[in-house]
Design a protein around this motif. Structure first.
Motif, short mmCIF file in Angstrom:
data_model
loop_
_atom_site.label_atom_id
_atom_site.label_comp_id
_atom_site.label_asym_id
_atom_site.label_seq_id
_atom_site.Cartn_x
_atom_site.Cartn_y
_atom_site.Cartn_z
N ARG A 370 -13.24 3.69 -0.93
CA ARG A 370 -12.11 4.04 -1.77
C ARG A 370 -11.39 2.79 -2.28
O ARG A 370 -10.93 2.76 -3.43
CB ARG A 370 -11.14 4.92 -0.99
N PHE A 371 -11.28 1.78 -1.42
CA PHE A 371 -10.58 0.56 -1.83
C PHE A 371 -11.33 -0.14 -2.96
O PHE A 371 -10.73 -0.56 -3.96
CB PHE A 371 -10.43 -0.39 -0.63
N ALA A 372 -12.65 -0.29 -2.80
CA ALA A 372 -13.44 -0.93 -3.86
C ALA A 372 -13.39 -0.10 -5.15
O ALA A 372 -13.27 -0.65 -6.25
CB ALA A 372 -14.89 -1.11 -3.38
N GLN A 373 -13.45 1.21 -5.01
CA GLN A 373 -13.40 2.09 -6.20
C GLN A 373 -12.07 1.96 -6.92
O GLN A 373 -12.02 1.78 -8.14
CB GLN A 373 -13.63 3.53 -5.75
N SER A 437 -3.33 3.36 8.26
CA SER A 437 -3.70 4.36 9.27
C SER A 437 -4.81 3.84 10.18
O SER A 437 -4.99 4.35 11.29
CB SER A 437 -4.14 5.66 8.58
N LEU A 438 -5.55 2.86 9.72
CA LEU A 438 -6.61 2.24 10.52
C LEU A 438 -6.15 0.95 11.18
O LEU A 438 -6.96 0.19 11.72
CB LEU A 438 -7.84 1.95 9.65
N GLY A 439 -4.83 0.69 11.14
CA GLY A 439 -4.29 -0.50 11.78
C GLY A 439 -4.43 -1.75 10.94
O GLY A 439 -4.29 -2.85 11.46
N GLY A 440 -4.71 -1.62 9.65
CA GLY A 440 -4.89 -2.78 8.77
C GLY A 440 -3.68 -3.01 7.89
O GLY A 440 -2.60 -2.44 8.08
N SER A 441 -3.85 -3.91 6.91
CA SER A 441 -2.77 -4.26 5.99
C SER A 441 -3.34 -4.42 4.59
O SER A 441 -4.52 -4.77 4.42
CB SER A 441 -2.08 -5.55 6.42
N LEU A 442 -2.49 -4.16 3.59
CA LEU A 442 -2.91 -4.25 2.19
C LEU A 442 -1.95 -5.16 1.45
O LEU A 442 -0.74 -5.13 1.68
CB LEU A 442 -2.92 -2.85 1.56
N THR A 443 -2.50 -6.00 0.56
CA THR A 443 -1.70 -6.86 -0.29
C THR A 443 -2.16 -6.69 -1.73
O THR A 443 -3.34 -6.42 -1.99
CB THR A 443 -1.84 -8.34 0.11
N ALA A 444 -1.22 -6.83 -2.66
CA ALA A 444 -1.55 -6.74 -4.08
C ALA A 444 -0.65 -7.68 -4.85
O ALA A 444 0.54 -7.79 -4.56
CB ALA A 444 -1.38 -5.31 -4.59
N GLY A 445 -1.20 -8.39 -5.81
CA GLY A 445 -0.41 -9.32 -6.60
C GLY A 445 -1.30 -10.14 -7.49
O GLY A 445 -2.52 -9.92 -7.58
N ASN A 446 -0.71 -11.13 -8.16
CA ASN A 446 -1.48 -12.02 -9.02
C ASN A 446 -2.21 -13.06 -8.18
O ASN A 446 -1.76 -13.44 -7.11
CB ASN A 446 -0.56 -12.71 -10.02
N ARG A 447 -3.34 -13.52 -8.66
CA ARG A 447 -4.13 -14.53 -7.96
C ARG A 447 -3.36 -15.85 -7.89
O ARG A 447 -2.51 -16.14 -8.74
CB ARG A 447 -5.46 -14.73 -8.66
N GLY A 452 -5.52 -13.90 -12.98
CA GLY A 452 -5.66 -12.46 -13.01
C GLY A 452 -5.01 -11.82 -11.80
O GLY A 452 -4.21 -12.44 -11.10
N ALA A 453 -5.38 -10.55 -11.54
CA ALA A 453 -4.80 -9.79 -10.43
C ALA A 453 -5.77 -9.76 -9.26
O ALA A 453 -6.97 -9.98 -9.40
CB ALA A 453 -4.45 -8.38 -10.90
N GLU A 454 -5.22 -9.43 -8.09
CA GLU A 454 -6.04 -9.35 -6.88
C GLU A 454 -5.39 -8.37 -5.92
O GLU A 454 -4.18 -8.37 -5.72
CB GLU A 454 -6.13 -10.73 -6.21
N ILE A 455 -6.20 -7.50 -5.35
CA ILE A 455 -5.74 -6.67 -4.25
C ILE A 455 -6.67 -6.95 -3.06
O ILE A 455 -7.86 -7.22 -3.23
CB ILE A 455 -5.73 -5.17 -4.61
N GLY A 456 -6.10 -6.90 -1.87
CA GLY A 456 -6.89 -7.21 -0.68
C GLY A 456 -6.47 -6.35 0.49
O GLY A 456 -5.34 -5.85 0.56
N MET A 457 -7.39 -6.16 1.41
CA MET A 457 -7.11 -5.42 2.64
C MET A 457 -7.78 -6.10 3.81
O MET A 457 -8.79 -6.80 3.65
CB MET A 457 -7.62 -3.98 2.53
N GLU A 458 -7.20 -5.96 5.00
CA GLU A 458 -7.78 -6.51 6.23
C GLU A 458 -7.71 -5.45 7.31
O GLU A 458 -6.68 -4.79 7.48
CB GLU A 458 -7.02 -7.77 6.68
N LEU A 459 -8.81 -5.30 8.04
CA LEU A 459 -8.88 -4.40 9.19
C LEU A 459 -9.21 -5.21 10.42
O LEU A 459 -10.13 -6.04 10.42
CB LEU A 459 -9.97 -3.33 8.98
#
Length: 464
Positions: A370-373, A437-447, A452-459
């Motif tokens: 879902r994140f990649a999509q 919900s899986l104990g991770g974190s999400l970030t979103a912002g400009n590179r 350009g833009a970038e979104i990232g997640m860590e589990l």
């Protein structure tokens, strides 16, 4: 770990101090006791020697003046010395007598066998020739002391300089051996008293220090026990919190899975319901076109219906997802990128750097999908599909997924968070809930490079 070390570490601070401090104090007491006893003996011997030397000098010096010019004494002087050390109270005190000249020559002695012989000049004899009164107690190890050693008596060996009367120059040394039974007794008593005094002082110091350390040790033990109880309570609380957190995460994962099932059902319903009805309407429009002379309105309606069909099918396809249960993380993101390329006609660079055999749960795999999509849909919608890139890696037990583009980036007023919605209708807000919900974190912002833009997640996979 050795048993001795464990037993030592298990002892209280007071016990450790008692053992270590006791050893140090005993060794210190022995050292200081020996030093004090040696100083007492040295002082007593020196004082006794000075007193005896002054007395003997008054008797021997007048009879020994001739050795300044000769290597022997006149017969009268020798007879006088024999009479002094024979059958007199002084003779009873002095067990033996020697008269030395420089160079180690024995001029006169109680033992006539050594008269006229030369012996090695000892340190005490040399210092006596230098004008110093010297004394040694129970030290009969020199060669010329064999006769005195054979007596088996406690002897105080005294070296007294013999000075020339008119010039004061040292012309010889009178060595005599005083029977020191009383001195031996006095030294033993003084030594015993010094050892008792030193022992009492050290016991008093050690006792006071031990009481201080004991009080501190008991305070530390009480505090340690309290801290241990608090630590146990904190551990129990932490265990309960961990269990609650896991239950919350499991509930969130179940809710996310239920949401995905609901979305799939909605997608299927859209595909099987409205999409089919719109297709039927399009067929009927084709049939009506032959019955009407004016078909302009019919064509417009037909185009609208076909556009609606494409939209409904697109939404239906976005709500569902392929079978990812048997696919690895790299295969999942690569499949998302390929589907996106086929649908949009844009290029997506995929960089996957994962350890061999990395296993993920179904919820984690679905989160990656879902994140990649969502990230690629936003990159296509807001970044024009330029410079699209997916990077997947795992460092120190943390799985990271980043989706980047080379578009204009987030607008300045929303540079840190952008909650867009795509075909799935979940947007970044829904992704954040899924990731957290899986104990991770999400970030979103400009590179960071502004490209350009970038979104990232860590589990965090270490607690999985």
């Amino acid at each position: 770990m050795p048993r001795s070390i464990l037993s030592w570490s298990d002892r209280s601070l007071a016990a450790q101090f008692a053992l270590a401090g006791g050893v140090v104090m005993v060794l210190s007491m022995l050292l200081i006791g020996r030093v004090v006893a040696a100083r007492i003996e040295e002082s007593v011997v020196r004082n006794s020697a000075l007193a005896t030397s002054q007395y003997m000098d008054s008797i021997i010096s007048p009879l020994s003046q001739d050795i300044a010019e000769a290597d022997t004494l006149p017969p009268g002087a020798r007879r006088a010395l024999d009479e002094i050390f024979t059958n007199t109270p002084l003779g009873e005190r002095v067990a033996s007598f020697k008269l030395w000249k420089p160079g180690g020559l024995v001029v006169e002695a109680t033992d006539k066998t050594i008269v006229g012989r030369r012996f090695e000049v000892t340190d005490s004899l040399a210092r006596a020739f230098a004008g110093e009164v010297r004394a040694e107690f129970q030290n009969l190890s020199d060669e010329e002391d064999r006769g005195e050693h054979a007596l088996g008596l406690p002897l105080l060996e005294i070296y007294s300089p013999v000075r020339e009367v008119w010039s004061g120059e040292v012309i010889g040394v009178a060595e005599f051996y005083e029977v020191a039974t009383g001195l031996e007794r006095d030294l033993a008593e003084a030594t015993r008293n010094s050892w008792i005094s030193v022992a009492l002082v050290f016991v008093a110091i050690g006792g006071v220090l031990f009481l201080i350390v004991l009080r501190g040790s008991r305070t530390i033990d009480r505090q340690r026990a309290a801290l241990t109880r608090q630590l146990g309570e904190l551990e129990a609380l932490s265990t309960r919190n961990t269990a609650l957190r896991e239950r919350v995460q499991q509930a969130a994962a179940r809710a996310s899975a239920a949401n995905d099932r609901a979305l799939r059902r909605i997608g299927a319903d859209l595909h099987d319901g409205p999409a089919q009805l719109l297709s039927f309407a399009a067929l009927r429009l084709d049939a009506l076109r032959g019955q009407l002379a004016e078909t302009g309105e019919i064509d417009a309606v037909e185009r609208a219906v076909k556009d609606a069909i494409r939209e409904v099918r697109g939404i239906s396809k976005g709500l569902g997802h392929p079978d990812i249960e048997d696919r690895g993380p790299c295969e999942i993101v690569t499949g998302v990128a390929e589907t996106h390329e086929a649908r949009t006609g844009t290029k997506v660079a995929v960089i996957c750097d994962l350890p061999e055999g990395l296993a993920l749960s179904q919820a984690e795999k679905l989160c990656l999908y879902r994140f990649a999509q969502e990230g690629l849909n936003n990159a296509w919608r807001y970044g024009g599909g330029r410079g699209q890139e997916i990077r997947l890696d795992c460092r120190d037990g943390r799985l990271g997924l980043w989706v980047r583009d080379a578009g204009p980036g987030f607008p300045p007023e929303d540079a840190e968070r952008h909650e867009a919605e795509d075909y799935s209708g979940i947007g970044l807000a829904g992704l954040r809930d899924r990731v957290e919900s899986l104990g991770g974190s999400l970030t979103a912002g400009n590179r960071a490079d502004g490209a350009g833009a970038e979104i990232g997640m860590e589990l965090d996979l270490r607690g999985a």
